[in-house]
Every structure is written in C-alpha cells, then in structure tokens.
Design a protein around this motif. Structure first.
Motif, short mmCIF file in Angstrom:
data_model
loop_
_atom_site.label_atom_id
_atom_site.label_comp_id
_atom_site.label_asym_id
_atom_site.label_seq_id
_atom_site.Cartn_x
_atom_site.Cartn_y
_atom_site.Cartn_z
N LYS A 3 0.83 -1.20 0.00
CA LYS A 3 0.00 0.00 0.00
C LYS A 3 0.87 1.26 0.00
O LYS A 3 1.85 1.35 0.72
N SER A 9 2.08 9.14 -1.56
CA SER A 9 1.20 9.50 -2.67
C SER A 9 1.56 10.87 -3.25
O SER A 9 1.32 11.12 -4.43
N GLU A 78 -7.37 2.45 -3.47
CA GLU A 78 -7.75 3.30 -2.34
C GLU A 78 -9.27 3.36 -2.19
O GLU A 78 -9.79 3.30 -1.08
#
Length: 124
Positions: A3, A9, A78
């Motif tokens: 993840k 991000s 997500e």
C-alpha cells in the motif's frame, strides 16, 4: 505491491503529473508544499522503490524515477479500501452517506443519474 502511504502519494502524484523526474526535481516539486527536506523526499522515494511502485533508470549520469503504478490503479485500490473499511464494500451506502451529510449540487445529481442510466443500459 504494498500500500502507498499518504506521504508517498505526494511523490507519486508528482510523477503521474509531470512524468519521469530526478530526485532533485521531485524534491523541488513536492518538498516546499509539504515542508519536507531533501532527506525526507529521498526516504519516501526509497520506500516506493522497495514497494515496486517506482523504478529508477540512469539517464545522463542521474537516476530518473518512473511510476510503475498508474494513478487509476492507485485510485481504484484506495477507493475499494475505503468502501471495504467503512461501507462493507457497498457503493450505495457511501452515496447515501454523502447525500445525507453534504448537499449535492444539481450538477452532481444529474451526473449520478446519467451514470446510473448508463450502468442500467450496459446491463441489458
């Protein structure tokens, strides 16, 4: 692939938006907005390399970083994670939650109706 964190991000967003970048370019793009120094940005780049979210290749004696995960893949993962955690994987409760707690504009309602009509047409 592991993840991608919220901090990571920001690195990915810079690469999705601007294309392959050097570490220095990523620092210049992301660092000031997040109040991150060079060491923090490089740590995040290394984490993303270990997660196989980025690849590095040499160009002109410098490392150039490319995303291996598309923005669409990231958003899908997500979004599904959010649905699973908060709404049992169901979309209708998510939309109902937002409709109850946030006024939908006429444009948003029209877009939802269009989407539903398209989904119904595709099922036929």
């Amino acid at each position: 692939m592991s993840k991608i964190s919220g901090a990571e991000s920001h690195i990915m967003e810079a690469l999705w938006t601007r294309g392959p970048l050097t570490a220095e370019e990523i620092v210049q793009t992301v660092g000031p907005a997040q109040d991150w120094g060079e060491a923090t940005v490089k740590t995040l780049i290394n984490r993303l390399l270990k997660k196989k979210a980025l690849k590095s290749e040499r160009a002109g004696g410098r490392a150039l970083y490319h995303p291996l995960v598309t923005r669409e893949e990231y958003v899908t993962g997500e979004s599904q994670g959010l649905l699973d955690r908060l709404f049992g994987g169901q979309i209708a409760p998510l939309v109902a939650h937002y409709a109850r707690h946030r006024a939908l504009s006429a444009d948003e309602v029209a877009r939802l109706k269009t989407l539903i009509a398209k989904l119904e047409a595709d099922d036929e």
